[in-house]
Structure formats: C-alpha cells, structure tokens
Design an enzyme around this catalytic site. Structure first.
Site, PDB file in Angstrom:
ATOM      1  N   LYS A  55       0.872  -1.167   0.000  1.00  0.00           N
ATOM      2  CA  LYS A  55       0.000   0.000   0.000  1.00  0.00           C
ATOM      3  C   LYS A  55       0.909   1.216   0.000  1.00  0.00           C
ATOM      4  O   LYS A  55       1.590   1.499   0.980  1.00  0.00           O
ATOM      5  CB  LYS A  55      -0.922   0.026   1.217  1.00  0.00           C
ATOM      6  CG  LYS A  55      -1.865   1.245   1.209  1.00  0.00           C
ATOM      7  CD  LYS A  55      -2.654   1.365   2.488  1.00  0.00           C
ATOM      8  CE  LYS A  55      -3.608   2.577   2.420  1.00  0.00           C
ATOM      9  NZ  LYS A  55      -2.874   3.865   2.274  1.00  0.00           N
ATOM     10  N   GLY A  84       5.732   3.501  10.821  1.00  0.00           N
ATOM     11  CA  GLY A  84       4.925   4.707  10.910  1.00  0.00           C
ATOM     12  C   GLY A  84       4.603   5.067  12.340  1.00  0.00           C
ATOM     13  O   GLY A  84       5.356   4.736  13.271  1.00  0.00           O
ATOM     14  N   SER A  85       3.484   5.731  12.534  1.00  0.00           N
ATOM     15  CA  SER A  85       3.126   6.277  13.838  1.00  0.00           C
ATOM     16  C   SER A  85       2.632   5.190  14.784  1.00  0.00           C
ATOM     17  O   SER A  85       2.162   4.130  14.366  1.00  0.00           O
ATOM     18  CB  SER A  85       2.041   7.339  13.678  1.00  0.00           C
ATOM     19  OG  SER A  85       0.816   6.732  13.291  1.00  0.00           O
ATOM     20  N   GLY A 113      -1.306   4.774  14.233  1.00  0.00           N
ATOM     21  CA  GLY A 113      -1.640   4.016  13.031  1.00  0.00           C
ATOM     22  C   GLY A 113      -1.210   2.569  13.133  1.00  0.00           C
ATOM     23  O   GLY A 113      -1.951   1.651  12.755  1.00  0.00           O
ATOM     24  N   GLY A 114      -0.002   2.342  13.648  1.00  0.00           N
ATOM     25  CA  GLY A 114       0.494   0.982  13.786  1.00  0.00           C
ATOM     26  C   GLY A 114      -0.312   0.165  14.770  1.00  0.00           C
ATOM     27  O   GLY A 114      -0.599  -1.020  14.536  1.00  0.00           O
ATOM     28  N   GLU A 143       7.144  -1.069  13.091  1.00  0.00           N
ATOM     29  CA  GLU A 143       8.212  -0.245  13.679  1.00  0.00           C
ATOM     30  C   GLU A 143       7.601   1.127  13.887  1.00  0.00           C
ATOM     31  O   GLU A 143       7.251   1.806  12.929  1.00  0.00           O
ATOM     32  CB  GLU A 143       9.421  -0.226  12.742  1.00  0.00           C
ATOM     33  CG  GLU A 143      10.659   0.383  13.359  1.00  0.00           C
ATOM     34  CD  GLU A 143      10.711   1.875  13.126  1.00  0.00           C
ATOM     35  OE1 GLU A 143      10.335   2.619  14.059  1.00  0.00           O
ATOM     36  OE2 GLU A 143      11.098   2.285  12.028  1.00  0.00           O
ATOM     37  N   CYS A 180      13.224   7.872  12.612  1.00  0.00           N
ATOM     38  CA  CYS A 180      12.680   7.145  13.752  1.00  0.00           C
ATOM     39  C   CYS A 180      13.722   6.940  14.839  1.00  0.00           C
ATOM     40  O   CYS A 180      13.373   6.603  15.976  1.00  0.00           O
ATOM     41  CB  CYS A 180      12.101   5.806  13.304  1.00  0.00           C
ATOM     42  SG  CYS A 180      13.131   4.905  12.145  1.00  0.00           S
ATOM     43  N   GLU A 225       7.184  10.598  21.681  1.00  0.00           N
ATOM     44  CA  GLU A 225       7.948  11.101  20.541  1.00  0.00           C
ATOM     45  C   GLU A 225       7.339  12.372  19.958  1.00  0.00           C
ATOM     46  O   GLU A 225       6.122  12.475  19.802  1.00  0.00           O
ATOM     47  CB  GLU A 225       8.019  10.028  19.459  1.00  0.00           C
ATOM     48  CG  GLU A 225       8.812  10.449  18.227  1.00  0.00           C
ATOM     49  CD  GLU A 225       8.801   9.397  17.136  1.00  0.00           C
ATOM     50  OE1 GLU A 225       9.736   9.368  16.326  1.00  0.00           O
ATOM     51  OE2 GLU A 225       7.830   8.599  17.092  1.00  0.00           O
TER      52      GLU A 225
END
Length: 501
Positions: A179, A236-237, A240-241, A260, A297, A386
C-alpha cells in the site's frame, strides 16, 4: 513516464477516483485512488504466485533481487527528481537513500545464497534407542505466504515500495502487496516500474508484486484483514500501527504484524563524558537531532545529563549549535503541523523551560530545545512521547540514582545511547542492564541516526518501539520475519526440499 495508476500483477490499473500529490514546487501529478477491490485482486494474484515463487531455488531469487537493484539504479535520476519534488528532501539525501535501498537488495541476495538463514538442522534416526526409537527429524524455515507492506512517509525509498520490508519478504520467498504512501506516490510508482521490469526479465508470475496507491483507511484495513495475507510490515506512527496491529490480532486467523513505530531514543550523558567531551557531544547531538529535519525514527530526542555547571554549559553550547541551523522542509503539511503540536505540548508542560524556540511558517521546521528537571520528567509520562521533528529535551538529573530511575521508567525504545568515559564505568555498568531491557540497539559514544544495513543490526525494540520485540526491520535478520519452521519426520529423501535433503 508516470502512469498514475496501480500496478496489479503486471497490469497498470486505473480507478474511478483520483488524488494529487503535494509537491514542494511545480505542478501536482494525478494518481488513481486505491480500493478494497483492488487489494483483493492484488492479494489473490500474490497467493497464486506464491506456489511457484516460494519454490524458486535461492540462486534464482537472489538473481531477481539483484535485477531489482539494477533496475532501480537505472531509474536513479528520475527517482531523485520526483522524490525531491514530492518530499522536499535534498537530492543528495535521496541519492544516498537509493544507495542504501539497492545495497540492501544486493546484501539480501548474497545472504540467501549462503543458506544459513534457513537454520537447517538434522537429527538422525535412532532405531535402536530404548525404550523407544527416535525418528529421522529435519527442520528448516519456509516462506509463510503473501505479505502486506505499508510504505513509510519519512523514507520514500528505504522503507517504502522496495524498502526493507518488501526486499526481505521477497528474499524469504513471499510475494508482496504494497500500500503506497500518499506523500510520495510518484516516487513509489517509479520504483514499482523497476520491480515490474525485474519480474518480466526473470519470467516470474506477475503476482509476485503489486502496488496499490493511496486510498482511505479502508484500503489498509482490507489489506491486513485479507484472509490470504499471512503477515504485515509497517513503519509509521504509534497510533496508526497500533490500529493495524489490533486488526491483525482480531482476525479469525490472527497473523503477525511487524510494526516499527518509533521512539525518543534517549541519550544518557554520564558525568565524566560531560566534563571532558561536552563540546563534541553538543555538536554531535545537534547534527543528529536536525538530520533530515528530525524526521528519523532514531532521532535522539532526549538527553539525560547530571545537573550542575557542566549541564549549564551543555545547554548553552547545544543552544548555540542549534541556533546556527536553518529551517528545513518537512515531508508533508500534516507532519509539519504535528511537529508544531508536539512541540507546543512539551513547551506547555509543567516544569519545562524554553532554551531555544522559533516559529517557522508553512511546511518547514526549525530546531527547538527545552529542558526539565528529572523529577518533573518522571512525574509526567507524556514528556517521553515522541515528537517527530528537530526538537530536543534535556532532562537534568540530581543524582546517579535518578539517572537509573529515568532509565527504568522508559518505555520500549529503538535505541539508547551512552556518552561514557573511563571514569564512568561503574555508572555505565549499572545502566547497561536496564537499557538492554528497554532497547533493541545500544550505542556508546555515538549517535543513533545512522542505521547500518548489516547482519548484526537490530532495528526494533520492546513495545511501543515495535510490535514484535523479537524482530528487526533492518539487516539480514529481517528476512526471518516472513519464515516459519517446518519439521520433516521420516520423509523420504526423494520428497524433501533440496535445502533440507
């Protein structure tokens, strides 16, 4: 030339709806919007391709990976132009990231040719063993099935269409459905063209790789919930993860989700190092903190230092180093706004004082620096969340015990760093076991923003740094995420796979 379409099993497929990228400069490009129906087509093609691709000899898969690398290099200039236009990243950064991406593909090719990653083991039959005989047992790792991959916003090459998740899954023998990220669809399409050319060159079933562009959250949900997807990779965030992780575990047949999710990557500056190397530490930290507008990251967002005059000096010198840095373009408007929101959250927290803060209009960010006492930091867990961008927070500890308390309070991290001199050995020995529990990578006298692609690299850590503390998204160990062990008991040698025979 851009198609502006999805690549579904070798065909460029359009959609009814379209969206535009958001270039830093120049005119926007139009792209087809993804849908759950397109995901279904891509995954079904990946399932069909799995039967032949998973059985390819390792040498042929290795050759395929090397061809992908060569096809990406052949499109290098176009990738740099489009990547700069879409993300605002400097051309040199994109050239370097492309080098990392193709180097990773070639490293994985070398690695799978050796075969060690299969962990082949053979226990000979013991027919005369008493009281019971032992059968012949052989074990090896086998590909798990089609893999879903989500492109990352901050690395349009190294963690996106042909990045670490895709490269490692293809190395393992698993077809991939990506995606694409809406922040850089043009860059993603050019890379997809390279993979498509490599598939054609090797005569592989085209379902080995598909790219579905853009789309709403429903597209991502359709990918992770598809019954033929056997594992998912994500960078990603946290929000979202975590949402995708929950979907994977809620399936009728739960599948592994390798997310991650980032971290604050704390740096502990021990007293001897602070007294003897403050000038080197502040310059190195400032450079690491602002690299790529802080959109890494592994950005070292927190420095823990012993309170006192040496800390005052570090604060002042770091401020001076950061004040020399200018504004940088961020990847998207939403990332820029999220940075402002995160910075303001820190600035308005109890006990936090401003060292350097500057406003920067538009899609740009400039370095900010704050400080807080260890007591106030420990009392407010949100200070350890973060902030994605070039912001540093100095935490001033009144004692070595308080530094250890800070280490113990940490959530999971991708990295933890020690700035340490010989005189700091006792404190370093006390901190190291704590930090080992907290992070996937420990550094001494360095800065974490460089993540080497190598056999010994770990890019992951306890939650929330990642969703699977036993995995890494960088390095050759990342291939093992897409494999599972199978034991062959008393199977005749003529029926065994070549690698376990």
């Amino acid at each position: 030339m851009l198609h502006g379409k999805h690549l579904i099993a070798g065909a460029w497929v359009d959609s009814t709806d379209h969206f535009e990228n958001e270039p830093v400069e120049g005119s926007a490009d139009e792209f087809a919007v993804g849908s759950s129906g397109l995901v279904d087509q891509a995954v079904r093609a990946a399932e069909e391709a799995f039967w032949s691709y998973s059985e390819l000899p390792r040498s042929q898969r290795a050759a395929f990976l090397r061809t992908i690398a060569s096809e990406i290099d052949a499109r290098g200039d176009a990738i740099t132009v489009m990547g700069t236009k879409e993300t605002g990243l400097p051309g040199a950064r994109l050239v370097g990231e492309r080098g990392r991406t193709v180097g990773q593909l070639r490293l994985f090719a070398d690695h799978i040719e050796k075969g060690d990653y299969l962990h082949v083991c053979h226990d000979d039959a013991l027919p005369d063993r008493k009281p019971l005989p032992r059968p012949d047992l052989r074990v090896m790792q086998v590909p798990t099935g089609p893999v879903g991959v989500f492109g990352a916003s901050n690395f349009p090459l190294a963690f996106s269409v042909a990045g670490g998740d895709t490269a490692s899954a293809l190395a393992a023998g698993c077809p991939v459905v990506v995606k694409g990220h809406g922040a850089h669809p043009g860059t993603g399409e050019i890379v997809a063209q390279a993979i498509d050319a490599a598939i054609a060159a090797h005569g592989l079933q085209p379902g080995v790789f598909s790219l579905v562009q853009g789309g709403s959250r429903d597209v991502g949900e359709a990918l992770v919930k598809h019954p033929m997807i056997r594992a998912v990779g994500f960078t990603g965030s946290l929000a979202g993860g975590r949402a995708l992780f929950d979907l994977c575990t809620a399936r009728p047949d739960p599948i592994p989700f390798f997310g991650e999710l980032g971290s604050v990557n704390p740096m502990f500056v021990l007293p001897g190092a602070l007294a003897n190397r403050s000038a080197d530490i502040d310059k190195g930290w400032a450079a690491s903190l602002t690299l790529g507008a802080g959109q890494f990251c592994t950005n070292p967002g927190i420095a823990v230092v012993p309170d006192g005059q040496d800390a005052d000096d570090l604060v002042a010198s770091t401020r001076a180093a950061l004040a020399e840095t200018g504004p940088q373009t961020m990847l998207t408007d939403s990332i820029s706004q999220a940075y402002v929101d995160g910075r303001n959250r820190i600035a308005q927290s109890v006990g936090v004082s401003e060292v350097l803060s500057r406003n920067c209009p538009g899609r740009r960010a400039i370095a900010d620096l704050y400080q807080v006492s260890a007591a106030d930091w420990l009392a407010n867990p949100t200070l350890a969340h973060e902030v994605f961008g070039p912001m540093g927070l100095i935490v001033r500890a009144e004692s070595t015990d308080q530094m250890i308390d800070i280490a113990r309070s940490l959530e999971g991290q991708l990295t933890c760093t020690l700035q340490v001199d010989d005189a700091d050995a006792a404190l370093a020995r006390a901190l190291l076991p704590v930090l080992t529990r907290k992070a996937g990578r420990l550094l001494a006298n360095g800065f974490p923003t460089g993540v080497e692609v190598a056999d010994a690299m770990v890019h992951g850590g306890p939650y929330p740094a990642s969703t699977n503390f036993g995995a890494t998204s960088v390095g050759t160990l990342s291939i093992r995420r897409w494999l599972r062990p199978v034991c062959y008991q008393d199977v005749p040698p003529s029926l065994l796979p070549d690698d376990v025979r």
